[in-house]
Enzyme design. Structure first.
Site, PDB file in Angstrom:
ATOM      1  N   LYS A  42      -6.548  43.708  35.273  1.00 31.96           N
ATOM      2  CA  LYS A  42      -6.361  42.745  36.371  1.00 31.96           C
ATOM      3  C   LYS A  42      -6.098  43.478  37.686  1.00 31.96           C
ATOM      4  CE  LYS A  42      -1.532  42.451  35.028  1.00 31.96           C
ATOM      5  NZ  LYS A  42      -0.604  41.903  34.038  1.00 31.96           N
ATOM      6  N   TYR A  82       8.844  54.407  66.175  1.00 28.29           N
ATOM      7  CA  TYR A  82       9.394  53.161  66.722  1.00 28.29           C
ATOM      8  C   TYR A  82      10.904  53.080  66.543  1.00 28.29           C
ATOM      9  CZ  TYR A  82       4.688  51.132  67.051  1.00 28.29           C
ATOM     10  OH  TYR A  82       3.394  50.864  67.357  1.00 28.29           O
TER      11      TYR A  82
HETATM   12  C1  LIG Z   1      -0.086  42.729  33.154  1.00 30.58           C
HETATM   13  C2  LIG Z   1       0.049  42.286  31.764  1.00 30.58           C
HETATM   14  C3  LIG Z   1      -0.006  43.210  30.712  1.00 30.58           C
HETATM   15  C4  LIG Z   1       0.019  44.706  30.934  1.00 30.58           C
HETATM   16  O1  LIG Z   1       1.348  45.075  31.244  1.00 30.58           O
HETATM   17  P1  LIG Z   1       1.810  46.581  31.536  1.00 30.58           P
HETATM   18  O2  LIG Z   1       3.277  46.484  31.720  1.00 30.58           O
HETATM   19  O3  LIG Z   1       1.116  46.970  32.811  1.00 30.58           O
HETATM   20  O4  LIG Z   1       1.399  47.412  30.409  1.00 30.58           O
HETATM   21  C5  LIG Z   1      -0.013  42.718  29.423  1.00 30.58           C
HETATM   22  N1  LIG Z   1       0.074  41.386  29.182  1.00 30.58           N
HETATM   23  C6  LIG Z   1       0.166  40.463  30.172  1.00 30.58           C
HETATM   24  C7  LIG Z   1       0.270  39.027  29.847  1.00 30.58           C
HETATM   25  C8  LIG Z   1       0.165  40.885  31.491  1.00 30.58           C
HETATM   26  O5  LIG Z   1       0.287  39.978  32.481  1.00 30.58           O
END
Ligand SMILES: *Cc1c(COP(=O)(O)O)cnc(C)c1O
Length: 358
Positions: A29, A241
């Site tokens: 993702k 800044y």
């Molecule tokens: C993002 C996600 C993962 C992966 O998690 P990590 O901590 O990055 O290994 C797995 N399952 C779900 C439902 C997620 O949203």
């Protein structure tokens, strides 16, 4: 910025081995955590990964031509607006509520779906009671039943055992389904967390898979910025800044072409931001293994580093400074910004050219 696909593949093999008898999938993702899903996902498929997880149907649709044979699960589920897309690209929705379940089972002609059960996070998923009711009343059974850990990065947290127990207790309701519980850190909780399929994300991209880093993963992302100029400044003068950093000595300052618009978070400034009262130091950059601190506030497109301690002539306009890579770990860079590796990776901006090498 360079993305090491060989390291990505090696990290996946490590997580597969740690997954024991379970198959090992991959969370890709958010553009594979900012690394470029168009390159990362096919590389993982070449390694043998067959089960992918994206957040929404658009991410899944973009990956489908690159992963013709893979199962692509959509974690956000399905809605009327994404239904046609989901079917057209052969995506597997992760059903998260009784409403989504009714919608899918009423419209999808028995096409496969996954069922998410919330075992203690109060994020997405049916309650265990709703899941049991679903298993009793619905004609079409899910192909995958999953849940997600809230605290897997704290192995001793009592919620882990409760979630594992609750999830295992649901297995008998779904005899035909595969079961999946563990993310990266969850894989380290051992065989009780593995079930049929694991879903690592951050560990693949070089993040620590748990507090205490049980398995140091290989770094995957190396981010660099160009030094635009090197300037001299006198003790007593101020930098950036707000004049928040006053030079204690005559200094050499490398002005670099990276800023918060690139995901080099303003909170990682050397001075003048709220986080500095809680975390003593800002971010560092590195030249050939030597660390140099950010001074003053990080600006939109530019950041200043104190290179006074580098040998004369070692740092020049046109050179590159490492922001994250072999010297500055992802974890250190995230800590300096007051955030987690996940947020740092996924905020690496579009101005970086992502060079994928294998
Ligand atoms: C993002 C996600 C993962 C992966 O998690 P990590 O901590 O990055 O290994 C797995 N399952 C779900 C439902 C997620 O949203």
């Amino acid at each position: 910025m360079a993305v090491d696909l060989g390291a990505l593949a090696e990290n996946w093999r490590t997580m597969r081995k740690l997954s024991g008898n379970a198959r090992c999938g991959a969370a890709v993702k958010a553009d594979a955590y900012g690394t470029g899903a168009g390159h990362a996902a096919p590389r993982l498929a070449r390694e043998g990964c067959r089960d992918f997880f994206v957040a929404d149907a658009n991410e899944g649709a973009r990956l489908r031509p690159l992963l013709p044979d893979a199962k692509i699960h959509v974690l956000n589920g399905v809605f009327e607006g994404s239904f046609a897309h989901t079917l057209a690209h052969d995506l597997i929705p992760v059903i998260n509520s009784p409403e989504q379940a009714a919608f899918w089972c009423g419209n999808a002609d028995g096409r496969p779906y996954a069922l998410h059960i919330d075992t203690g996070m109060n994020r997405l998923g049916l309650t265990p009671e709703q899941a049991v009711r679903h298993s009793e009343s619905s004609a079409a059974a899910p192909c995958l039943v999953m849940s997600h850990f809230a605290c897997a990065d704290e192995p001793a947290h009592p919620l882990n055992a409760r979630q594992m127990q609750m999830f295992s207790g649901l297995r008998d309701c779904f005899p035909a389904a595969e079961m999946s519980l563990a993310n990266s850190a969850g894989i380290h909780l051992g065989p009780g967390a593995h079930h049929d399929l694991t879903r690592p994300g951050i560990a693949l991209y070089g993040g620590e898979a748990g507090t205490g880093a049980l398995t140091p993963m290989r770094p995957v992302v190396m981010a660099e910025a160009r030094i635009l100029m090197v300037r001299q400044a006198k003790a007593g003068e101020t930098v950036s800044y707000g004049a928040a950093h006053t030079l204690a000595r005559d200094s050499r300052i490398a002005v670099c072409g990276v800023g918060y618009a690139d995901g080099f978070h303003r909170s990682a400034s050397g001075a003048g931001v709220p986080l500095r009262s809680a975390v003593a130091q800002g971010a560092f950059g590195a030249f050939d293994g030597s660390r140099v601190p950010v001074i003053g506030k990080i600006t939109m497109d530019l950041t200043m580093f104190d290179v006074t301690d580098m040998p004369e002539g070692a740092v020049n306009a046109g050179d590159w400074i490492e922001l994250m890579g072999p010297t500055i770990t992802l974890q250190d860079a995230a800590t300096a910004a007051g955030t987690v590796s996940y947020e740092l990776l996924t905020s690496l901006g579009s101005r970086y050219t992502r060079k994928h090498r294998d």
